[in-house]
Motif scaffolding. Structure first.
Motif, PDB file in Angstrom:
ATOM      1  N   GLN A 386      55.733  59.246 -60.021  1.00 41.54           N
ATOM      2  CA  GLN A 386      55.503  60.619 -59.576  1.00 41.54           C
ATOM      3  C   GLN A 386      56.011  60.836 -58.157  1.00 41.54           C
ATOM      4  OE1 GLN A 386      51.396  61.653 -60.167  1.00 41.54           O
ATOM      5  NE2 GLN A 386      51.675  62.024 -62.342  1.00 41.54           N
ATOM      6  N   ALA A 387      55.811  59.838 -57.300  1.00 40.07           N
ATOM      7  CA  ALA A 387      56.213  60.001 -55.906  1.00 40.07           C
ATOM      8  C   ALA A 387      57.726  60.029 -55.739  1.00 40.07           C
ATOM      9  CB  ALA A 387      55.615  58.887 -55.058  1.00 40.07           C
ATOM     10  N   THR A 388      58.442  59.404 -56.653  1.00 38.51           N
ATOM     11  CA  THR A 388      59.897  59.333 -56.531  1.00 38.51           C
ATOM     12  C   THR A 388      60.614  60.303 -57.452  1.00 38.51           C
ATOM     13  OG1 THR A 388      59.920  57.509 -58.147  1.00 38.51           O
ATOM     14  CG2 THR A 388      59.836  56.917 -55.814  1.00 38.51           C
ATOM     15  N   ALA A 389      59.850  61.087 -58.214  1.00 36.65           N
ATOM     16  CA  ALA A 389      60.480  62.055 -59.111  1.00 36.65           C
ATOM     17  C   ALA A 389      61.051  63.204 -58.306  1.00 36.65           C
ATOM     18  CB  ALA A 389      59.456  62.574 -60.119  1.00 36.65           C
ATOM     19  N   PRO A 390      62.175  63.770 -58.725  1.00 39.67           N
ATOM     20  CA  PRO A 390      62.735  64.932 -58.018  1.00 39.67           C
ATOM     21  C   PRO A 390      61.748  66.083 -58.042  1.00 39.67           C
ATOM     22  CG  PRO A 390      64.301  64.033 -59.611  1.00 39.67           C
ATOM     23  CD  PRO A 390      62.990  63.370 -59.885  1.00 39.67           C
ATOM     24  N   GLY A 391      61.671  66.829 -56.962  1.00 39.97           N
ATOM     25  CA  GLY A 391      60.779  67.978 -56.912  1.00 39.97           C
ATOM     26  C   GLY A 391      61.264  69.062 -57.848  1.00 39.97           C
ATOM     27  N   ASP A 392      60.316  69.781 -58.429  1.00 42.49           N
ATOM     28  CA  ASP A 392      60.661  70.919 -59.275  1.00 42.49           C
ATOM     29  C   ASP A 392      59.521  71.918 -59.215  1.00 42.49           C
ATOM     30  OD1 ASP A 392      58.624  70.076 -61.084  1.00 42.49           O
ATOM     31  OD2 ASP A 392      60.059  68.699 -62.025  1.00 42.49           O
ATOM     32  N   ASP A 393      59.627  72.944 -60.005  1.00 44.97           N
ATOM     33  CA  ASP A 393      58.621  73.998 -59.975  1.00 44.97           C
ATOM     34  C   ASP A 393      57.566  73.821 -61.044  1.00 44.97           C
ATOM     35  OD1 ASP A 393      59.778  75.301 -57.857  1.00 44.97           O
ATOM     36  OD2 ASP A 393      61.122  76.477 -59.135  1.00 44.97           O
ATOM     37  N   THR A 394      57.589  72.714 -61.745  1.00 50.83           N
ATOM     38  CA  THR A 394      56.587  72.518 -62.777  1.00 50.83           C
ATOM     39  C   THR A 394      55.235  72.298 -62.145  1.00 50.83           C
ATOM     40  OG1 THR A 394      57.000  70.138 -62.819  1.00 50.83           O
ATOM     41  CG2 THR A 394      58.244  71.510 -64.362  1.00 50.83           C
ATOM     42  N   GLN A 395      54.218  72.779 -62.811  1.00 50.71           N
ATOM     43  CA  GLN A 395      52.866  72.633 -62.300  1.00 50.71           C
ATOM     44  C   GLN A 395      52.251  71.344 -62.813  1.00 50.71           C
ATOM     45  OE1 GLN A 395      51.102  74.821 -60.056  1.00 50.71           O
ATOM     46  NE2 GLN A 395      53.286  75.107 -59.801  1.00 50.71           N
ATOM     47  N   PRO A 396      51.299  70.791 -62.075  1.00 47.88           N
ATOM     48  CA  PRO A 396      50.654  69.564 -62.517  1.00 47.88           C
ATOM     49  C   PRO A 396      49.836  69.811 -63.767  1.00 47.88           C
ATOM     50  CG  PRO A 396      49.482  70.500 -60.663  1.00 47.88           C
ATOM     51  CD  PRO A 396      50.736  71.299 -60.829  1.00 47.88           C
ATOM     52  N   GLY A 417      30.743  94.305 -66.384  1.00 46.95           N
ATOM     53  CA  GLY A 417      30.217  92.954 -66.224  1.00 46.95           C
ATOM     54  C   GLY A 417      31.039  91.922 -66.948  1.00 46.95           C
ATOM     55  N   ASP A 418      32.298  92.246 -67.270  1.00 45.39           N
ATOM     56  CA  ASP A 418      33.126  91.308 -68.015  1.00 45.39           C
ATOM     57  C   ASP A 418      33.637  90.202 -67.102  1.00 45.39           C
ATOM     58  OD1 ASP A 418      32.820  92.749 -70.327  1.00 45.39           O
ATOM     59  OD2 ASP A 418      34.578  94.005 -69.933  1.00 45.39           O
ATOM     60  N   VAL A 419      33.864  89.042 -67.679  1.00 43.91           N
ATOM     61  CA  VAL A 419      34.434  87.917 -66.955  1.00 43.91           C
ATOM     62  C   VAL A 419      35.855  87.698 -67.465  1.00 43.91           C
ATOM     63  CG1 VAL A 419      34.265  85.446 -66.493  1.00 43.91           C
ATOM     64  CG2 VAL A 419      32.196  86.833 -66.596  1.00 43.91           C
ATOM     65  N   GLU A 420      36.792  87.642 -66.547  1.00 42.81           N
ATOM     66  CA  GLU A 420      38.190  87.443 -66.896  1.00 42.81           C
ATOM     67  C   GLU A 420      38.364  86.112 -67.610  1.00 42.81           C
ATOM     68  OE1 GLU A 420      42.518  87.530 -64.544  1.00 42.81           O
ATOM     69  OE2 GLU A 420      40.618  87.488 -63.445  1.00 42.81           O
ATOM     70  N   ASP A 421      39.097  86.106 -68.716  1.00 45.41           N
ATOM     71  CA  ASP A 421      39.282  84.849 -69.439  1.00 45.41           C
ATOM     72  C   ASP A 421      40.171  83.914 -68.626  1.00 45.41           C
ATOM     73  OD1 ASP A 421      42.206  84.706 -70.705  1.00 45.41           O
ATOM     74  OD2 ASP A 421      41.531  86.785 -70.820  1.00 45.41           O
ATOM     75  N   LEU A 422      40.013  82.605 -68.871  1.00 48.22           N
ATOM     76  CA  LEU A 422      40.662  81.592 -68.043  1.00 48.22           C
ATOM     77  C   LEU A 422      42.182  81.659 -68.127  1.00 48.22           C
ATOM     78  CD1 LEU A 422      38.339  78.504 -68.623  1.00 48.22           C
ATOM     79  CD2 LEU A 422      38.532  79.886 -66.563  1.00 48.22           C
ATOM     80  N   ARG A 426      44.493  82.211 -64.960  1.00 45.92           N
ATOM     81  CA  ARG A 426      45.490  81.223 -64.579  1.00 45.92           C
ATOM     82  C   ARG A 426      46.858  81.869 -64.372  1.00 45.92           C
ATOM     83  NH1 ARG A 426      45.752  75.779 -64.840  1.00 45.92           N
ATOM     84  NH2 ARG A 426      43.906  75.602 -66.166  1.00 45.92           N
ATOM     85  N   GLU A 427      47.242  82.748 -65.265  1.00 44.47           N
ATOM     86  CA  GLU A 427      48.544  83.404 -65.145  1.00 44.47           C
ATOM     87  C   GLU A 427      48.583  84.287 -63.900  1.00 44.47           C
ATOM     88  OE1 GLU A 427      52.346  84.375 -65.582  1.00 44.47           O
ATOM     89  OE2 GLU A 427      51.258  82.810 -66.700  1.00 44.47           O
ATOM     90  N   ARG A 428      47.501  85.002 -63.636  1.00 42.14           N
ATOM     91  CA  ARG A 428      47.442  85.856 -62.448  1.00 42.14           C
ATOM     92  C   ARG A 428      47.528  85.025 -61.175  1.00 42.14           C
ATOM     93  NH1 ARG A 428      43.217  88.076 -59.290  1.00 42.14           N
ATOM     94  NH2 ARG A 428      41.543  87.282 -60.644  1.00 42.14           N
ATOM     95  N   ALA A 429      46.767  83.923 -61.129  1.00 34.53           N
ATOM     96  CA  ALA A 429      46.789  83.054 -59.951  1.00 34.53           C
ATOM     97  C   ALA A 429      48.169  82.433 -59.764  1.00 34.53           C
ATOM     98  CB  ALA A 429      45.726  81.966 -60.094  1.00 34.53           C
ATOM     99  N   ALA A 491      34.615  77.180 -63.544  1.00 32.09           N
ATOM    100  CA  ALA A 491      35.818  76.862 -64.327  1.00 32.09           C
ATOM    101  C   ALA A 491      37.020  77.638 -63.784  1.00 32.09           C
ATOM    102  CB  ALA A 491      35.596  77.187 -65.797  1.00 32.09           C
ATOM    103  N   HIS A 492      36.812  78.883 -63.359  1.00 38.95           N
ATOM    104  CA  HIS A 492      37.899  79.660 -62.743  1.00 38.95           C
ATOM    105  C   HIS A 492      38.309  79.037 -61.416  1.00 38.95           C
ATOM    106  CE1 HIS A 492      36.224  82.610 -65.591  1.00 38.95           C
ATOM    107  NE2 HIS A 492      37.403  83.194 -65.550  1.00 38.95           N
ATOM    108  N   GLN A 493      37.337  78.568 -60.635  1.00 39.45           N
ATOM    109  CA  GLN A 493      37.675  77.917 -59.378  1.00 39.45           C
ATOM    110  C   GLN A 493      38.509  76.666 -59.624  1.00 39.45           C
ATOM    111  OE1 GLN A 493      36.819  78.848 -55.911  1.00 39.45           O
ATOM    112  NE2 GLN A 493      38.563  77.453 -55.897  1.00 39.45           N
ATOM    113  N   GLN A 494      38.162  75.916 -60.654  1.00 35.10           N
ATOM    114  CA  GLN A 494      38.929  74.722 -60.975  1.00 35.10           C
ATOM    115  C   GLN A 494      40.364  75.088 -61.368  1.00 35.10           C
ATOM    116  OE1 GLN A 494      38.267  71.586 -60.505  1.00 35.10           O
ATOM    117  NE2 GLN A 494      40.235  70.942 -61.356  1.00 35.10           N
TER     118      GLN A 494
END
Length: 832
Positions: A386-396, A417-422, A426-429, A491-494
Motif C-alpha cells: 500500500q505504501a509503495t502503490a501509485p497514488g490515485d483517486d480511489t477511496q479506501p 424526523g427522517d434520517v438520511e440513508d447511509l 456517503r455520496e454527498r460526503a 454509523a454516518h460519522q464512521q
C-alpha cells in the motif's frame, strides 16, 4: 464474543453451548485422550443436527445460515468450541463442505459432468448429516511448512489426475471419509476430493498437545483418481484456497478467543476465592494490573476476530489483512493463557485442573495455518504494497461492520424526523470532500515542533475547514439538529471518517473540543448553554480546552485544589491547571474546581465554563524535552465566572467529571469526533511512515525490519477495531460503562510501541542525524514516548479502573475516603 446478536444467533449459540456443557464436560474430555478419533460419532451427528456443518453451505444444497452472515454464524459455534475445549473436526469439515458447496453452485456439473456433481453432492450430504467428517489437506511438512507453500503435485494423465506429495499436519485424517487435497498444477493450484481409502494414500498418526484433536501425516504416492474428483477447475483453485484459508483462520481464532475468555473468567474467579496473607489475590494491585493488561488483550482479540469474520462474510478486500491480524494476536493470546496458569500457581499446571484444556487448545491453534510471525510478515507485505502503490483517486475500502454492532441514532429534530440513508450520505460526503478539500495523507502526532506562526496558521486553517464542513452539513454529525448538528448516527460519522481518508480535516477542533468538551456540554448543559456554545463550536468559532489536571494532583483529578468561592451570582476562581494542550490558541475551557472543602473530596467539586483570554488568567507554555511547547500551565487569580456558566449542580462536579473522563478516554473513537479512519497508505497509525523510512535506509527486505512493520500494522488495525468494539459495547450496555479505560490502556501501549519501532528501524540515525535523514529526530520521539502512557490519565490509573470497576476487584485502601477534604494530607500542607 459479538456485542449484539440477532435472536436467531442467540438461539444457535445457546443451543450449542448447552449441548457442549452436557456432552463435552472436562471429565469427558480427559477420558477422550486415549480415544483413537478423539470424539464420538453420535456426538458429532447430534452436533450436525444443531447446524455445525451446514452454515456455510448453500441453501439449495441443504445448508444455510441463520442470519445471512454464515461466517459470523460459524464463528459463534467455533467460539463455543473454544469455551468448552470441545472435540470434533469443526474446521476441516466446514472447509470441505464450503468447498463442495461452492464448486456445486459454480457449475461442477457443466465443467466436469453430472457424474462428478453427483459424487460430490453425495459426500456433501454425508457431511451435512454428520455421518462422516472431512479433512482439509493444506499444510505441508518442513521445509515446506511456511504459510502458502504448496509442493504436492496434481498432474493430468488422460481422464485421470495423479497426486504425489505429503501433507502434514492434517486434522482428523484418520476419521475422515474424504480428504480435500490442495496441490500444484503448473503455476496454479488444484483441489481434489480424495477417498481416504484410495490406493496410494497412507495416513500416519501423530501425537498432539490437544487431548481430543487428532493429527496425521498423509502421504500421496502416485494416487490416481478420475478427473471427476477435481473440485472446481484444474489449476484454477487459487482463489478458492484463499477463501478457505480465510474461513479456517476465522474458525481457529474464534475458537481461541473462546478458550481465552473461559480461562480468563476462571482466573478472575480464582483471584476472588483464593486468599493469601489474609486477603484475596484480587486485592493485590500488582495482580490487578496484570489482570487489566490481560483484559485489554482479551477484548482486542475479540474485536479482531469479529472484524475478520464480518470481512470474510462480506468478501472485503481487507479480509486477508483482518484474518492475519486475528491470527497474529495468537502470540499475546497464548501468553494470556500462560498468565492464567501463573496466577493459579501450582494447581494450574496439574492434569486434574481444567485450565490446561484451554491452554492446549490455544497453543495448538497458535501454530496451525501460519504462526503469528508468518502473519506479521503477511501484514508487513500488505503495508509495503500500500505504501509503495501509485497514488490515485480511489477511496479506501471500509471495514465491514459485524452485524451485531448496532449504533443508536442521535437525538434529531426536523419536519419529518427522517434520517438520511447511509448510501446517500456517503455520496454527498464524497462529492463535497473531493470537490473542496486537499489531499493530505500526512500522519501527524501532537508532538511536533512548529513555530508559533506555523501553528497559528494551522489553527486558522482548521477553523476554516470546520466552517466549510458545517456549511456543507457535514459537521456535528451526531449532534442534535437544534444545536447545529445533523441529528444523524454514529454509523454516518464512521462513513464520513472513511470518506475523509487521505484528505485534510479540521484536526485542531476535534479533541478535546468536540470530545470531551462539547460532549460534556451536550450531556450536562442547560438549554441556554447548549444553544449558545454548541453551534459556535460546530462552526469553528470556539475551540475548547480542558482545565482538569493540577500540578499537585496528577491523575488524582478529584483532589483538585483550584478553589471557587461564591460571591453573589458569581464565582471567584483561584489556582492552577496544567497539561492543557494548545491552551494559548484556544478560546474556552471546562474547569473543575473545589466549591466545598468540608465534605469528602468527590462531593465538593463543581464544573465551570470560562473564556481563556481574560484578566486574571496567565498562560505559561511548557517546553517539553523534544522542544515542543504544545502543553500549557494556567494560573487563575481572582477570575470571576458568572453562575450561568456553571455546568451541572453545585458540588455535583464529580458526576460531570466521571462522564468527562469517560468521553476523554473514548475520544479516539467518539461518535462526536471527525477523524479519518485509514488512508490509501494503510490504517491511520504507526505503520504509514515506517515503509518510506525503511526503504530509504535500504532495510525494507531485512527480516527484523519487516517484523516491526508487521507489528505496527497489527497495532494500527487492532486499535481501530478495539475502539469500535468498546464504543458499540458501551452503547448497547454489553460492556461496562467504564470500559473506555481499556481503550486508554491500549492507546498507551500503541503510543510507546509507535516511537520504539520507529527508533529501532532508524538505527543509528535516530541518535545522531542530519536534517535530510529519513527518520531525522525520531530519537526525540523515543525519548518522550512515555507521554502516551501519561497524557489523559496514566495507564496505571486505567489499570485500576479496569480491575476495580470493570472486573469488580477490591479497591485500594483510600486514606482520604469519607473525611473532609480540608483535612486530607497534601504534601505536608493543609489548607487553613
Amino acid at each position: 464474543m459479538l456485542i449484539e446478536l440477532s435472536s436467531e444467533q442467540e438461539i444457535l449459540r445457546d443451543t450449542t453451548a448447552r449441548y457442549l456443557e452436557r456432552e463435552a464436560a472436562p471429565d469427558a474430555l480427559r477420558r477422550l485422550r486415549d480415544d483413537p478419533e478423539g470424539f464420538g460419532r453420535d456426538y458429532w451427528r447430534s452436533g450436525a443436527e444443531l447446524g455445525w456443518t451446514a452454515l456455510v453451505v448453500d441453501d439449495e444444497l441443504g445448508g444455510g445460515s441463520v442470519s445471512g452472515a454464515p461466517v459470523v454464524d460459524l464463528s459463534l459455534i467455533a467460539y463455543e468450541f473454544g469455551t468448552h475445549a470441545a472435540p470434533g473436526p469443526l474446521v476441516g469439515t466446514n472447509v470441505v463442505a464450503a468447498a463442495l458447496s461452492r464448486a456445486l453452485t459454480a457449475g461442477t456439473a457443466a465443467t466436469l459432468g453430472p457424474e462428478a456433481a453427483a459424487q460430490q453432492a453425495d459426500v456433501l450430504d454425508a457431511l451435512l448429516a454428520g455421518e462422516t467428517v472431512g479433512a482439509w489437506c493444506l499444510a505441508e511438512p518442513a521445509p515446506h511448512d511456511r504459510l502458502g507453500t504448496i509442493t504436492l503435485t496434481v498432474r493430468a494423465d488422460g481422464d485421470e489426475v495423479v497426486l504425489d506429495g505429503v501433507k502434514r499436519p492434517v486434522e482428523a485424517a484418520g476419521s475422515a471419509s474424504h480428504l480435500l487435497v490442495t496441490g500444484r498444477t503448473g503455476d496454479g493450484l488444484t483441489q481434489v476430493l480424495v477417498p481416504a481409502d484410495a490406493a496410494g494414500v497412507t495416513v500416519t498418526p501423530m501425537r498432539s498437545l490437544d487431548l481430543t484433536r487428532r493429527f496425521a501425516t498423509v502421504t500421496f504416492d502416485g494416487v490416481r483418481l478420475p478427473r471427476a474428483a477435481v473440485v472446481g477447475e484444474l489449476g484454477g483453485a487459487d482463489e478458492d484456497v484463499r477463501r478457505q484459508l480465510q474461513l479456517a483462520l476465522v474458525m481457529l481464532t474464534a475458537e481461541t478467543v473462546g478458550a481465552l475468555q473461559r480461562a480468563f473468567d476462571m482466573t478472575v474467579e480464582w483471584a476472588f476465592d483464593r486468599y493469601s496473607f489474609g486477603r484475596p489475590l484480587a486485592s493485590y494491585q500488582a495482580l490487578k494490573h496484570r489482570f487489566a493488561d490481560m483484559k485489554m488483550w482479551l477484548e482486542a482479540t475479540h474485536a479482531a476476530v469479529d472484524a475478520a469474520a464480518a470481512a470474510v462474510d462480506a468478501g472485503s478486500p481487507r479480509a486477508d489483512e483482518l484474518v492475519s491480524v486475528a491470527k497474529a494476536l495468537g502470540e499475546p493470546g497464548v501468553e494470556l493463557l500462560q498468565d492464567c496458569v501463573q496466577l493459579h500457581g501450582g494447581i494450574g499446571v496439574t492434569f486434574e485442573h481444567d485450565l490446561h484444556l484451554f491452554l492446549r487448545r490455544g497453543a495448538v491453534n497458535r501454530s496451525l495455518f501460519g504462526a503469528p510471525a508468518e502473519h506479521l510478515e503477511r501484514l508487513a507485505a500488505i503495508a509495503v504494497a500500500q505504501a509503495t502503490a501509485p497514488g490515485d483517486d480511489t477511496q479506501p475500502e471500509e471495514t465491514p461492520a459485524a452485524p451485531r454492532a448496532a449504533v443508536p441514532s442521535a437525538p434529531r429534530a426536523g419536519a419529518a424526523g427522517d434520517v438520511e440513508d447511509l448510501d446517500s450520505f456517503r455520496e454527498r460526503a464524497r462529492r463535497f470532500i473531493r470537490g473542496n478539500l486537499k489531499q493530505d495523507e500526512t500522519v501527524r502526532t501532537l508532538r511536533r515542533t512548529l513555530t508559533d506562526e506555523q501553528e497559528l496558521a494551522e489553527v486558522a486553517h482548521a477553523r476554516k475547514l470546520q466552517r466549510m464542513l458545517f456549511d456543507a452539513g457535514l459537521a456535528g454529525i451526531t449532534f442534535p439538529r437544534e444545536y447545529g448538528g445533523q441529528g444523524l448516527t454514529a454509523a454516518h460519522q464512521q462513513v464520513l471518517n472513511e470518506e475523509l481518508a487521505g484528505y485534510e480535516f479540521p484536526r485542531h477542533l476535534q479533541v478535546p473540543t468536540l470530545s470531551p468538551c462539547a460532549a460534556v456540554i451536550l450531556e450536562f448543559g442547560s438549554e441556554e448553554q447548549k444553544h449558545r456554545h454548541l453551534p459556535a463550536i460546530l462552526r469553528g468559532e470556539e475551540i475548547w480546552i480542558q482545565f482538569l489536571s493540577e500540578p499537585s494532583g496528577g491523575s488524582d483529578v478529584a483532589g483538585a485544589l483550584m478553589s471557587a468561592v461564591a460571591e453573589g451570582d458569581e464565582w471567584v476562581l483561584n489556582g492552577s491547571k496544567i497539561w492543557s494542550t494548545g491552551a494559548w490558541w484556544s478560546d474556552w475551557a471546562l474547569c473543575l474546581a473545589r466549591t466545598n472543602w468540608d465534605v469528602p473530596k468527590h462531593r465538593g467539586l463543581s464544573v465551570f465554563m470560562l473564556p481563556i483570554h481574560q484578566p486574571g488568567i496567565e498562560i505559561s507554555r511548557i517546553e517539553m524535552l523534544n522542544g515542543s511547547k504544545e502543553f500549557c500551565q494556567e494560573y487563575l487569580t481572582d477570575v470571576r465566572v458568572p453562575d450561568s456558566e456553571r455546568l451541572g449542580d453545585v458540588d455535583g462536579g464529580w458526576t460531570v467529571g466521571t462522564r468527562w473522563m469517560m468521553h476523554e478516554r473514548q475520544a479516539s473513537n467518539s461518535p462526536f469526533v471527525t477523524s479519518p479512519s485509514h488512508t490509501r497508505r494503510g490504517s491511520a497509525g504507526i505503520d504509514a511512515p515506517l515503509v518510506p523510512i525503511a526503504s530509504r535506509l535500504g532495510r525494507l527486505d531485512d527480516p527484523r525490519t519487516r517484523e516491526l512493520i508487521g507489528e505496527a500494522r497489527l497495532l494500527s488495525v487492532v486499535r481501530e477495531q478495539l475502539n469500535r468494539r468498546l464504543a458499540a459495547g458501551m452503547t448497547t450496555g454489553r460492556l461496562h460503562p467504564q470500559s473506555s479505560a481499556i481503550g486508554r490502556l491500549f492507546a498507551g501501549h500503541f503510543g510507546t510501541r509507535r516511537d520504539t519501532i520507529t527508533y529501532e528501524i532508524a538505527g543509528a540515525i535516530g541518535a545522531a542525524w542530519a536534517d535530510d535523514d529519513p527518520a531525522a529526530a525520531c530519537g526525540v520521539g523515543y525519548l518522550i514516548r512515555t507521554i502516551a502512557t501519561v497524557a489523559g490519565g496514566t495507564t496505571e490509573i486505567a489499570r485500576n479502573v479496569i480491575s476495580e470497576r470493570v472486573l469488580g476487584m477490591p479497591r485500594e485502601a483510600a486514606p482520604d475516603h469519607g473525611i473532609a477534604f480540608r483535612n486530607v494530607p497534601r504534601g505536608g500542607r493543609a489548607r487553613s
